[in-house]
Design an enzyme around this catalytic site. Sequence first.
Site, PDB file in Angstrom:
ATOM      1  N   CYS A  92       0.830  -1.197   0.000  1.00 44.42           N
ATOM      2  CA  CYS A  92       0.000   0.000   0.000  1.00 44.42           C
ATOM      3  C   CYS A  92       0.875   1.262   0.000  1.00 44.42           C
ATOM      4  CB  CYS A  92      -0.961  -0.057   1.182  1.00 44.42           C
ATOM      5  SG  CYS A  92      -2.256   1.171   1.057  1.00 44.42           S
ATOM      6  N   HIS A 147      -3.669  -5.245   0.558  1.00 42.07           N
ATOM      7  CA  HIS A 147      -3.113  -5.649   1.859  1.00 42.07           C
ATOM      8  C   HIS A 147      -3.041  -7.170   2.010  1.00 42.07           C
ATOM      9  CE1 HIS A 147      -2.860  -1.758   3.923  1.00 42.07           C
ATOM     10  NE2 HIS A 147      -3.847  -1.426   3.107  1.00 42.07           N
ATOM     11  N   GLU A 171      -1.678  -8.728   4.351  1.00 40.91           N
ATOM     12  CA  GLU A 171      -1.647  -9.108   5.768  1.00 40.91           C
ATOM     13  C   GLU A 171      -3.023  -9.346   6.363  1.00 40.91           C
ATOM     14  OE1 GLU A 171      -1.168  -6.207   4.413  1.00 40.91           O
ATOM     15  OE2 GLU A 171      -1.236  -4.509   5.795  1.00 40.91           O
TER      16      GLU A 171
END
Length: 532
Positions: free
Chosen positions: A82, A177, A179
């Site tokens: 990002c 993202h 994660e």
Amino acid sequence: MQHDKILILDFGSQVTQLIGRRVREAHVYCEIHPSDVSDDFIRDFAPRGIILSGSHASTYEDHQLRAPQAVWDAGVPVLGICYGMQTMATQLGGEVSWSDHREFGYAEVRAHGHTRLLDGVQDFVTDEGHGMLKVWMSHGDKVTTLPPGFKLMASTPSCPIAGMANEDKGYYAVQFHPEVTHTQQGAAMLNRFVREIAGCRGDWIMGDYIEEAVARIREQVGDEEVILGLSGGVDSSVAAALIHRAIGDQLTCVFVDHGLLRLNEGQMVMDMFAGRLHAKVVHVQAAEQFLGHLQGVTDPEAKRKIIGREFVEVFQAEAAKLKGDGNKGAKWLAQGTIYPDVVESGGTKSKKATIKSHHNVGGLPETLGLKLLEPLRELFKDEVRELGVALGLPADMVYRHPFPGPGLGVRVLGEVKPEYVSLLQRADHIFIEELRKTIDPTTGKSWYDLTSQAFTVFLPVKSVGVMGDGRTYEYVVSLRAVETSDFMTADSAELPYSLLKKVSSRIINEVRGINRVAYDVSSKPPATIEWE
Ligand code: XMP
């Protein structure tokens, strides 16, 4: 033992800690540090790979945040996520168009060409044969020109450069993202980056970690004495078990029973530590003292402060007694500080409003003149739990829901009276018992395991009811159960109606003094998880 390490530079995203957790789940050690660490720090840290996080918001000043030059000089793979992708692009000669408007949400990203990061990683294939990924995207600001040497790795219609790579250098970046769990292949991508691209060994394993931690504690402490404030919560319990494994009777645990514990909790903690682990535990019965000071106090913040202050006093008095008994006296104070606490206190630059004064034993080391021993400082909560089980603590205890330091003091609204505490303890016990007993048929898990935190709150108001032939005029409790991954935001849990009814009926029948049970369906924000 020297572990291969990943360095995560935090540009301020709310989810940076999740990057750390995913990397640890790949059995690779990592640390999160602010994005403005010095070049020397990065060289000394000697990472095998670096991950640049996202940032909290698209604001003007974000554009000033840069990765230190040493990131690009380190000669190791770098993954930008990002904002991390955007700074990689601008610092390496590409272009980004900044905007105030950001889009968050589910997106389907097309993978272009072959890159080591995405090779074979996909959720489905389109009719045209394009590999597609289901991701959690956030963009607004976006890379508009690739830096020299980079190729396109992923795109969506609204974000044509959603991923880029310079494979000669081992630089990869994604606008989405990986994660967060909404990105279905996110863990696979991070695993690929840290294990294959950065080449880290998977040598971060909790079972092995015990030996390492034990050796470190022995070396740190030598033959000196350690005291630890045992609360019965997961973190202090695991810290106690680990330190006890390392130094045995050089450890004294002080368990302050403030009279605001759950039903039978004091006994359970004593049975486990003194009974099973044979650790030295001083059980301080301080209920009268705490409840005495709380008498007549109704303001939530005032109550929290009193409980915190009394805790420090009792603990200090016990520490002094230990010294007096012909003992050398403790030189160390052990605490169950875990990694998210460390990152929270050091890493974030934002000034947050105080919603509630959290109670902990901060400030004690200075007044007691003790050195701090914090053996869980580098572990995430999941790892602490895994460690607890590996140390032989019962899973039941290790996987318990969190319990706040001020205990039932913040779950009896307004003035804390012994009568209220006792009613609450019994009602809460029934709620938890039923949550543990009731299995959800779709997941096969108990509702206790399906919720992140559940408890009962005592409301000091009376309502009218009818029991048998008679009128009752008794107190009300509210059940609270939430689902959350970080406790910063939370949703009320959608417990089965039959379960709620059973709990309500049991509480009203079994706890004389309560004739009404409510269920709290508010989310956080705007409510908080605890009621005070
Ligand atoms: P709130 O009520 O702020 O709670 O939404 C978020 C989480 O923090 C816990 N909590 C505390 N934990 N000391 C603690 O150790 C405290 O003073 C404290 N106050 C709230 C709460 O139980 C929930 O898990």
